[in-house]
Enzyme design. Structure first.
Site, short mmCIF file in Angstrom:
data_model
loop_
_atom_site.label_atom_id
_atom_site.label_comp_id
_atom_site.label_asym_id
_atom_site.label_seq_id
_atom_site.Cartn_x
_atom_site.Cartn_y
_atom_site.Cartn_z
N LYS A 1 55.10 34.03 51.90
CA LYS A 1 55.22 33.60 51.82
C LYS A 1 56.14 32.10 52.84
O LYS A 1 57.33 33.02 52.53
CB LYS A 1 54.40 32.58 50.84
CG LYS A 1 52.91 33.05 50.44
CD LYS A 1 52.70 32.67 48.82
CE LYS A 1 51.37 33.35 48.38
NZ LYS A 1 50.43 32.39 47.70
N TYR B 1 42.19 30.66 52.76
CA TYR B 1 41.75 30.38 51.41
C TYR B 1 39.95 30.08 51.35
O TYR B 1 40.69 29.67 49.91
CB TYR B 1 42.87 29.39 51.14
CG TYR B 1 44.40 30.21 50.78
CD1 TYR B 1 44.19 31.04 49.68
CD2 TYR B 1 45.18 29.81 51.70
CE1 TYR B 1 45.28 32.22 49.38
CE2 TYR B 1 46.35 30.85 51.24
CZ TYR B 1 46.73 32.46 50.16
OH TYR B 1 48.21 32.69 50.26
N ASN C 1 54.46 31.00 45.08
CA ASN C 1 55.22 32.47 44.17
C ASN C 1 55.37 33.66 45.84
O ASN C 1 54.91 35.01 44.60
CB ASN C 1 53.94 32.57 43.26
CG ASN C 1 52.85 33.22 43.96
OD1 ASN C 1 52.29 32.65 45.89
ND2 ASN C 1 51.42 33.16 43.42
N HIS D 1 51.44 37.09 48.30
CA HIS D 1 49.77 37.21 48.03
C HIS D 1 49.48 38.58 48.33
O HIS D 1 50.46 39.13 49.25
CB HIS D 1 49.04 36.33 49.10
CG HIS D 1 47.86 36.42 50.10
ND1 HIS D 1 47.23 36.16 48.73
CD2 HIS D 1 47.08 37.91 50.28
CE1 HIS D 1 45.50 36.83 48.71
NE2 HIS D 1 46.07 37.14 49.22
N GLU E 1 40.79 40.19 54.29
CA GLU E 1 41.99 39.62 54.93
C GLU E 1 42.84 40.87 56.02
O GLU E 1 43.63 40.08 56.74
CB GLU E 1 42.59 39.40 53.12
CG GLU E 1 42.19 38.57 52.02
CD GLU E 1 42.61 38.52 51.17
OE1 GLU E 1 42.07 37.57 50.08
OE2 GLU E 1 43.88 39.35 51.16
P1 CMP Z 1 47.72 33.84 46.39
O1 CMP Z 1 48.06 35.47 45.55
O2 CMP Z 1 48.07 33.63 47.40
O3 CMP Z 1 45.75 33.74 46.23
C1 CMP Z 1 45.70 32.08 45.67
C2 CMP Z 1 47.18 31.44 45.58
O4 CMP Z 1 46.66 30.02 45.40
C3 CMP Z 1 47.59 31.96 44.94
O5 CMP Z 1 48.17 32.68 44.92
C4 CMP Z 1 48.27 30.22 44.44
O6 CMP Z 1 49.69 30.08 45.71
C5 CMP Z 1 47.93 29.50 44.92
N1 CMP Z 1 47.30 28.99 42.87
C6 CMP Z 1 46.76 30.01 42.17
N2 CMP Z 1 45.79 28.90 41.00
C7 CMP Z 1 46.73 27.82 41.31
C8 CMP Z 1 47.74 27.06 40.65
N3 CMP Z 1 46.77 26.54 39.21
N4 CMP Z 1 47.76 25.55 41.18
C9 CMP Z 1 47.97 25.93 42.89
N5 CMP Z 1 47.46 27.08 43.41
C10 CMP Z 1 48.20 27.58 42.60
#
Ligand code: CMP
Length: 149
Positions: free
Chosen positions: A11, A52, A115, A118, A129
């Site tokens: 990311k 998304y 985080n 992904h 994807e």
């Molecule tokens: P990712 O694995 O990219 O898949 C969906 C993304 O949504 C996740 O990682 C986070 O970056 C984001 N996400 C999921 N839950 C939350 C949350 N409660 N608050 C903010 N972002 C979220």
């Protein structure tokens, strides 16, 4: 393709902070995943919304789209037995503060949104994807031959 491939992105924040090379090294050397395709690019808002769209009704959707289009990402396809589940357990929980110590998200993740990586959450989404980022002639097996998904 059932079970063999997953899609990951490094990311924007992790790319900006210079962690892309280290993350890929951990994924391949420690995780034993093989890179099948890879590209660095910046998503437009529209592309991030599309990627998304399964989360479009979630309260974090707009912020997530904003963040994911804020700078370049590295998108890549990985191969391993049972790749989707194997990669999800390897990177750790979505929320880095809950991710097991030593996992990529615990090492480089800043928040649940930022985080650092992904990983696809099902074989069906992995296929969608992978096709979002890569054409069929851009996926290569270990011998350098094109993979049919
Ligand atoms: P990712 O694995 O990219 O898949 C969906 C993304 O949504 C996740 O990682 C986070 O970056 C984001 N996400 C999921 N839950 C939350 C949350 N409660 N608050 C903010 N972002 C979220």
């Amino acid at each position: 393709m059932a079970g063999r491939y997953t899609l990951s992105m490094i990311k924007p924040r992790a790319v900006r902070e210079g962690h892309a090379g280290e993350i890929l090294s951990i994924v391949t050397k420690q995780g034993g995943f093989r890179i099948v395709a890879m590209r660095m690019l910046r998503l437009s808002r529209e592309q991030a919304m599309k990627f998304y769209e399964v989360h479009k009704d979630k309260p974090f959707y707009n912020d997530l789209v904003e963040f994911m289009s804020s700078g370049p990402i590295v998108a890549y396809v990985l191969e391993k037995e049972n790749a989707v589940q194997a990669f999800r357990s390897f990177i750790g929980a979505t929320d880095p503060s809950k991710a097991e110590q030593g996992t990529i998200r615990s090492l480089f993740g800043k928040s649940i949104q930022e985080n650092c990586v992904h990983g696809s959450d099902s074989d069906e989404n992995a296929k969608r994807e992978i096709q979002f980022f890569f054409a069929s002639h851009e996926l290569f097996d270990a011998q350098g031959n094109i993979i049919e998904l």
